[in-house]
Design a protein around this motif. Structure first.
Motif, PDB file in Angstrom:
ATOM      1  N   GLU A 184       0.810  -1.225   0.000  1.00 46.37           N
ATOM      2  CA  GLU A 184       0.000   0.000   0.000  1.00 46.37           C
ATOM      3  C   GLU A 184       0.841   1.271   0.000  1.00 46.37           C
ATOM      4  N   THR A 185       2.131   1.159   0.238  1.00 46.80           N
ATOM      5  CA  THR A 185       3.018   2.328   0.163  1.00 46.80           C
ATOM      6  C   THR A 185       4.027   2.193  -0.970  1.00 46.80           C
ATOM      7  N   TYR A 186       3.774   1.285  -1.899  1.00 44.50           N
ATOM      8  CA  TYR A 186       4.719   1.028  -2.987  1.00 44.50           C
ATOM      9  C   TYR A 186       4.791   2.219  -3.935  1.00 44.50           C
ATOM     10  N   VAL A 187       5.995   2.713  -4.118  1.00 44.31           N
ATOM     11  CA  VAL A 187       6.242   3.795  -5.060  1.00 44.31           C
ATOM     12  C   VAL A 187       7.422   3.359  -5.917  1.00 44.31           C
ATOM     13  N   GLU A 188       7.218   3.333  -7.213  1.00 38.89           N
ATOM     14  CA  GLU A 188       8.298   2.977  -8.117  1.00 38.89           C
ATOM     15  C   GLU A 188       9.250   4.152  -8.251  1.00 38.89           C
ATOM     16  N   PRO A 189      10.526   3.908  -8.586  1.00 35.34           N
ATOM     17  CA  PRO A 189      11.507   5.018  -8.682  1.00 35.34           C
ATOM     18  C   PRO A 189      11.036   6.158  -9.559  1.00 35.34           C
ATOM     19  N   GLU A 190      10.374   5.894 -10.680  1.00 34.62           N
ATOM     20  CA  GLU A 190       9.936   6.995 -11.531  1.00 34.62           C
ATOM     21  C   GLU A 190       8.755   7.757 -10.923  1.00 34.62           C
ATOM     22  N   ASP A 191       8.027   7.130  -9.951  1.00 33.66           N
ATOM     23  CA  ASP A 191       6.924   7.805  -9.268  1.00 33.66           C
ATOM     24  C   ASP A 191       7.413   8.860  -8.308  1.00 33.66           C
ATOM     25  N   GLU A 192       8.667   8.749  -7.838  1.00 38.67           N
ATOM     26  CA  GLU A 192       9.182   9.655  -6.823  1.00 38.67           C
ATOM     27  C   GLU A 192       9.493  11.040  -7.378  1.00 38.67           C
ATOM     28  N   ASN A 193       9.594  11.186  -8.674  1.00 39.24           N
ATOM     29  CA  ASN A 193       9.930  12.501  -9.276  1.00 39.24           C
ATOM     30  C   ASN A 193       8.768  13.420  -9.295  1.00 39.24           C
TER      31      ASN A 193
END
Length: 193
Positions: A184-193
């Motif tokens: 439920e807290t999964y953020v892919e590296p490209e989502d962090e930008n």
């Protein structure tokens, strides 16, 4: 050029001193070394008393002026956080100034007004779930936001719709071997930008 060399160059045109003699040369070397030490101490003092260039004890002294030490991993981050805290003044309690100070302290949070008078909401836009070291972050935020305001914290998690967009099937999720909280807290590296 050391000060001993500078003193020799200064006295050489007079022609009355034997600058290489043990007594006079030794005296110039001793004076030059003392001047070199004074110069080094003055350079360190000048560096450490300016927030923009401080690296060691200067940052520690400035940080000791505040109740809480800003969370900063590098010297540059510490300089920026302390500069943000030093900007707080009598007119620093607008929403923009509060957000500027919080972000300047290295805290990834956003403060917004709510429909309820005297209440603000603090969210963490790029951090899903409860941020790591939240207690330290909470204390910093509550030191910056005026004491008469009620603070509500808002956390976000991935929705089912977002999970369906990120993963084509359950096998993709199982391959990551995530816990429920991790999912439920999964953020892919490209989502962090």
């Amino acid at each position: 050029m050391s000060y001993a060399q500078y003193l020799r160059a200064l006295l050489a045109p007079l022609g009355v001193y034997d600058l290489n003699a043990p007594f006079q040369g030794g005296e110039l070397d001793a004076l030059g070394e003392a001047f070199d030490q004074v110069e080094a101490a003055l350079e360190e003092t000048q560096r450490e008393t300016c927030l923009a260039t401080a690296e060691d004890w200067g940052l520690e002294r400035i940080a000791s002026l505040f109740r809480r030490r800003p969370p900063a991993a590098t010297v540059q981050n510490m300089r920026e956080a302390l500069a943000a805290l030093l900007r707080i003044g009598g007119d620093s309690f607008t929403l923009d100034a509060i957000n500027d100070t919080i972000s300047g302290c290295g805290v990834n949070a956003r403060v917004e007004e709510t429909d309820q008078a005297g209440t603000v909401e603090v969210s963490f836009p790029q951090v899903p779930g409860i941020p790591p070291s939240f207690e330290e972050i909470r204390v910093i935020i509550e030191d910056i936001i005026p004491a008469h305001l009620v603070i509500r914290y808002h956390y976000w998690y991935l929705t089912w719709q977002q999970l369906e967009q990120k993963f084509s099937c359950w096998q993709d999720i199982e391959d990551l071997q995530l816990t429920w909280y991790g999912l439920e807290t999964y953020v892919e590296p490209e989502d962090e930008n």
